[in-house]
Motif scaffolding. Structure first.
Motif, PDB file in Angstrom:
ATOM      1  N   PRO A 206     -48.708  -3.096  10.197  1.00  0.00           N
ATOM      2  CA  PRO A 206     -48.167  -3.155   8.716  1.00  0.00           C
ATOM      3  C   PRO A 206     -49.124  -3.924   7.901  1.00  0.00           C
ATOM      4  N   GLU A 207     -49.754  -3.607   6.784  1.00  0.00           N
ATOM      5  CA  GLU A 207     -50.664  -4.176   5.875  1.00  0.00           C
ATOM      6  C   GLU A 207     -50.431  -3.653   4.399  1.00  0.00           C
ATOM      7  N   LYS A 208     -50.080  -4.333   3.493  1.00  0.00           N
ATOM      8  CA  LYS A 208     -49.763  -3.701   2.160  1.00  0.00           C
ATOM      9  C   LYS A 208     -51.255  -3.484   1.576  1.00  0.00           C
ATOM     10  N   PRO A 209     -51.180  -2.304   0.540  1.00  0.00           N
ATOM     11  CA  PRO A 209     -52.458  -2.080   0.030  1.00  0.00           C
ATOM     12  C   PRO A 209     -52.719  -3.176  -0.905  1.00  0.00           C
ATOM     13  N   ARG A 210     -54.015  -3.279  -1.450  1.00  0.00           N
ATOM     14  CA  ARG A 210     -54.426  -4.395  -2.270  1.00  0.00           C
ATOM     15  C   ARG A 210     -54.504  -3.742  -3.648  1.00  0.00           C
ATOM     16  N   PHE A 211     -53.772  -4.561  -4.554  1.00  0.00           N
ATOM     17  CA  PHE A 211     -53.966  -4.483  -6.053  1.00  0.00           C
ATOM     18  C   PHE A 211     -55.522  -4.472  -6.333  1.00  0.00           C
ATOM     19  N   SER A 212     -55.892  -3.557  -7.263  1.00  0.00           N
ATOM     20  CA  SER A 212     -57.266  -3.417  -7.513  1.00  0.00           C
ATOM     21  C   SER A 212     -57.748  -4.029  -8.807  1.00  0.00           C
ATOM     22  N   GLY A 213     -56.500  -4.655  -9.476  1.00  0.00           N
ATOM     23  CA  GLY A 213     -56.788  -5.288 -10.655  1.00  0.00           C
ATOM     24  C   GLY A 213     -56.890  -4.604 -11.770  1.00  0.00           C
ATOM     25  N   TRP A 214     -56.641  -3.334 -11.533  1.00  0.00           N
ATOM     26  CA  TRP A 214     -56.585  -2.282 -12.662  1.00  0.00           C
ATOM     27  C   TRP A 214     -55.315  -1.417 -12.746  1.00  0.00           C
ATOM     28  N   VAL A 215     -55.003  -1.281 -14.023  1.00  0.00           N
ATOM     29  CA  VAL A 215     -53.634  -0.342 -14.460  1.00  0.00           C
ATOM     30  C   VAL A 215     -54.161   0.804 -15.117  1.00  0.00           C
ATOM     31  N   GLY A 216     -53.352   1.768 -15.147  1.00  0.00           N
ATOM     32  CA  GLY A 216     -53.603   2.972 -15.939  1.00  0.00           C
ATOM     33  C   GLY A 216     -52.471   3.382 -16.687  1.00  0.00           C
ATOM     34  N   HIS A 217     -52.392   3.812 -18.139  1.00  0.00           N
ATOM     35  CA  HIS A 217     -51.474   4.025 -18.843  1.00  0.00           C
ATOM     36  C   HIS A 217     -51.514   5.435 -18.990  1.00  0.00           C
ATOM     37  N   ARG A 218     -50.253   6.342 -18.637  1.00  0.00           N
ATOM     38  CA  ARG A 218     -50.315   7.832 -18.802  1.00  0.00           C
ATOM     39  C   ARG A 218     -49.312   8.252 -20.036  1.00  0.00           C
ATOM     40  N   ALA A 219     -49.661   9.241 -20.667  1.00  0.00           N
ATOM     41  CA  ALA A 219     -48.906   9.623 -21.468  1.00  0.00           C
ATOM     42  C   ALA A 219     -49.099  11.259 -21.914  1.00  0.00           C
TER      43      ALA A 219
ATOM     44  N   GLY B 156     -44.978  18.078  18.611  1.00  0.00           N
ATOM     45  CA  GLY B 156     -46.053  18.145  19.506  1.00  0.00           C
ATOM     46  C   GLY B 156     -46.955  17.453  18.684  1.00  0.00           C
ATOM     47  N   LEU B 157     -47.398  17.342  17.391  1.00  0.00           N
ATOM     48  CA  LEU B 157     -48.200  16.632  16.660  1.00  0.00           C
ATOM     49  C   LEU B 157     -47.885  16.232  15.405  1.00  0.00           C
ATOM     50  N   VAL B 158     -48.153  14.929  14.770  1.00  0.00           N
ATOM     51  CA  VAL B 158     -47.541  14.510  13.548  1.00  0.00           C
ATOM     52  C   VAL B 158     -48.740  14.269  12.577  1.00  0.00           C
ATOM     53  N   VAL B 159     -48.752  14.888  11.597  1.00  0.00           N
ATOM     54  CA  VAL B 159     -49.761  14.506  10.331  1.00  0.00           C
ATOM     55  C   VAL B 159     -49.198  13.971   9.252  1.00  0.00           C
ATOM     56  N   GLY B 160     -49.774  12.606   9.248  1.00  0.00           N
ATOM     57  CA  GLY B 160     -49.381  11.698   8.363  1.00  0.00           C
ATOM     58  C   GLY B 160     -49.741  11.897   7.107  1.00  0.00           C
ATOM     59  N   ALA B 161     -49.052  12.605   6.136  1.00  0.00           N
ATOM     60  CA  ALA B 161     -49.592  12.777   4.793  1.00  0.00           C
ATOM     61  C   ALA B 161     -48.606  12.109   3.834  1.00  0.00           C
ATOM     62  N   ASP B 162     -48.326  10.681   4.131  1.00  0.00           N
ATOM     63  CA  ASP B 162     -47.279  10.138   3.722  1.00  0.00           C
ATOM     64  C   ASP B 162     -47.751   9.039   2.757  1.00  0.00           C
ATOM     65  N   GLY B 163     -48.914   9.232   2.067  1.00  0.00           N
ATOM     66  CA  GLY B 163     -49.062   8.348   1.063  1.00  0.00           C
ATOM     67  C   GLY B 163     -49.927   6.679   1.081  1.00  0.00           C
ATOM     68  N   ILE B 164     -49.951   6.222   0.154  1.00  0.00           N
ATOM     69  CA  ILE B 164     -50.690   4.978   0.387  1.00  0.00           C
ATOM     70  C   ILE B 164     -49.954   3.809   1.183  1.00  0.00           C
ATOM     71  N   ASN B 165     -48.399   4.160   1.225  1.00  0.00           N
ATOM     72  CA  ASN B 165     -47.671   3.241   2.043  1.00  0.00           C
ATOM     73  C   ASN B 165     -47.309   3.915   3.352  1.00  0.00           C
ATOM     74  N   SER B 166     -48.137   4.514   3.679  1.00  0.00           N
ATOM     75  CA  SER B 166     -48.172   5.413   4.902  1.00  0.00           C
ATOM     76  C   SER B 166     -47.380   4.617   6.110  1.00  0.00           C
ATOM     77  N   MET B 167     -46.360   5.299   6.694  1.00  0.00           N
ATOM     78  CA  MET B 167     -45.639   4.707   7.863  1.00  0.00           C
ATOM     79  C   MET B 167     -46.648   5.033   9.246  1.00  0.00           C
ATOM     80  N   ILE B 168     -47.118   6.195   9.149  1.00  0.00           N
ATOM     81  CA  ILE B 168     -48.107   6.545  10.235  1.00  0.00           C
ATOM     82  C   ILE B 168     -49.342   5.522  10.223  1.00  0.00           C
ATOM     83  N   ARG B 169     -49.769   5.114   9.114  1.00  0.00           N
ATOM     84  CA  ARG B 169     -50.889   4.107   8.985  1.00  0.00           C
ATOM     85  C   ARG B 169     -50.335   2.698   9.600  1.00  0.00           C
ATOM     86  N   ASP B 170     -49.112   2.203   9.254  1.00  0.00           N
ATOM     87  CA  ASP B 170     -48.758   1.093   9.968  1.00  0.00           C
ATOM     88  C   ASP B 170     -48.546   1.336  11.331  1.00  0.00           C
ATOM     89  N   MET B 171     -48.190   2.310  11.939  1.00  0.00           N
ATOM     90  CA  MET B 171     -47.874   2.773  13.229  1.00  0.00           C
ATOM     91  C   MET B 171     -49.204   2.300  13.869  1.00  0.00           C
TER      92      MET B 171
END
Ligand code: FAD
Length: 381
Positions: free
Chosen positions: A175-188, A156-171
């Motif tokens: 379709p549009e790829k997200p933009r690279f922000s020019g930043w990375v993060g190291h995680r440890a 009946g209803l669809v909630v798109g909680a499918d993250g940055i590459n969301s198919m619901i957003r594309d719909m």
């Protein structure tokens, strides 16, 4: 051969941090909800997360606040410090002060531990792993969802909680790829023996800053102090990989942060396994829903993570969306979706903008507008 079609009231696509919250809150409000997640299962990847009092109030409603409080660390302050000299740039009170002023705890926790608690809180027969959505057909009275495994579901209803590459957003927006922000993060997650071997006393929540906003956010991810984690923010020219992260190394950390304050050096020395993640971005979207489709979280407002509020905004979205649907009822879902967007747009965009600017709590400032907010009682609209 015809394939059976299951009929359900609400489908939540994605059981990430926002989707799991939406499923729990909608079910708690009496809606019939099923979650569909592409991953076959979730792993405890090495990363931490901050959860502000604004969202701990929502976890109270879901019934998992106490459990998360028991697992997580409760910093008394968010410190900002100069990465070279160690000078304090700000000391933002949390702990008891936060509980009193903001109405709930501020915790830092391993995101795998938090996610597991969120998933466990859902009716297990309504969380469908290994379901990657790959087609959406909007019909007169429902939406036909087709999953890669061949299953078809009419919702009946669809909630798109499918993250940055969301198919619901594309719909909704094409379709549009997200933009690279020019930043990375190291995680440890650092080696605790080596960290203790330094003989230094590490604060439970501290952000180290260098020129041009380079930084390391370091914090405990367990209340018993047995786990310590950091995530960096470092500008780079480009991101060439097509994986969501790549391995990094202690040597790379040394090359970027070597020669800094002794506590930073001790963090670098205690680094064993470290990964490197690109930060992606989108401009604020001009459409959050259409027809029976609606989005939340990174699907509609991804941000660089520097305010530690991306997941918190996804979970706030889930709380407000639930309240709007409760108010209007299923039949008037388009009123609910308009009210939801009207309630969320300004706050989510403000957080997205400040997060991307990476200025949050670097200097003394009052964070009450973020932390004292109560998504369960805030005015709608
Ligand atoms: P996700 O958590 O990305 O979930 C989306 C889910 O959808 C995934 O499980 C995915 O597998 C699934 N999915 C995708 N496509 C499909 C499909 N076609 N079919 C079925 N399933 C699908 N936020 C904070 O609040 N505090 C922090 O301290 C914090 N630190 C961060 C540190 C870093 C380094 C990064 C990168 C982010 C950080 N964030 C933080 C932000 C936070 O991680 C995100 O904002 C949050 O995960 C968004 O939640 P979501 O549910 O919208 O999306």
């Amino acid at each position: 051969m015809s394939v059976n079609i299951d009929r359900i009231e609400i489908a939540v696509i994605g059981a990430g941090l926002g989707g799991a919250a939406a499923a729990a809150l909608l079910a708690g409000a009496g809606f019939s909800v099923h979650s569909f997640e592409q991953a076959p299962a979730f792993a405890r990847l090495g990363a931490g997360i901050h959860i502000g009092p604004n969202v701990m109030k929502i976890f109270r409603r879901i019934g998992i606040e106490k459990k998360l409080e028991q697992i997580g660390s409760h910093p008394d302050f968010w410190f900002s410090r100069d990465g070279m000299t160690g000078d304090y740039l700000s000391r933002i009170p949390l702990g008891d002060y936060g509980r009193r002023e903001y109405g709930a705890s501020y915790i830092t926790i391993h995101r795998g531990d938090m996610h597991a608690v969120q998933i466990d809180a859902l009716p297990q027969d309504r969380v469908h792993f290994g379901h990657r959505l790959n087609n959406i057909e909007e019909r007169e009275t429902d939406v036909l969802l087709t999953f890669e495994n061949g299953r078809r579901v009419a919702a009946g209803l669809v909630v798109g909680a499918d993250g940055i590459n969301s198919m619901i957003r594309d719909m909704l927006l094409g379709p549009e790829k997200p933009r690279f922000s020019g930043w990375v993060g190291h995680r440890a997650l650092v080696n605790m023996n080596k960290l203790h071997g330094s003989g230094l006393a590490f604060e439970t929540c501290v952000k180290w800053w260098w020129e041009a906003s380079r930084h390391i956010m370091a914090y405990a991810t367990k209340g018993d102090g047995s786990e310590y984690y950091y995530v960096t923010g470092v500008p780079v020219d480009s991101w060439e990989h097509d994986t969501s992260f790549v391995d990094s190394s202690r040597e790379e950390m040394e090359a970027i942060f070597g020669g800094s304050h002794p506590m930073v050096q001790a963090l670098v020395d205690a680094t064993e396994t470290v990964t490197k993640w690109p930060f992606w971005n989108r401009d604020p979207l001009n459409l959050w829903s259409r027809g029976r489709l609606v989005m939340l979280g990174d699907a509609c407002h991804p941000m660089r993570p520097h305010m530690a509020q991306g997941a918190c905004m996804a979970i706030e979205d889930a709380a407000i969306l639930t309240r709007c649907l409760e108010e209007s009822g299923m039949a008037d879902y388009s009123d609910a979706f308009s009210l939801y967007e009207a309630t969320r747009r300004e706050r989510a965009t403000r957080v997205q903008t400040i997060s991307n600017a990476n200025t949050w709590l670097k200097q003394p400032e009052d964070p009450a507008w973020v932390y004292a907010y109560d998504p369960l009682t805030a005015a709608l609209g």
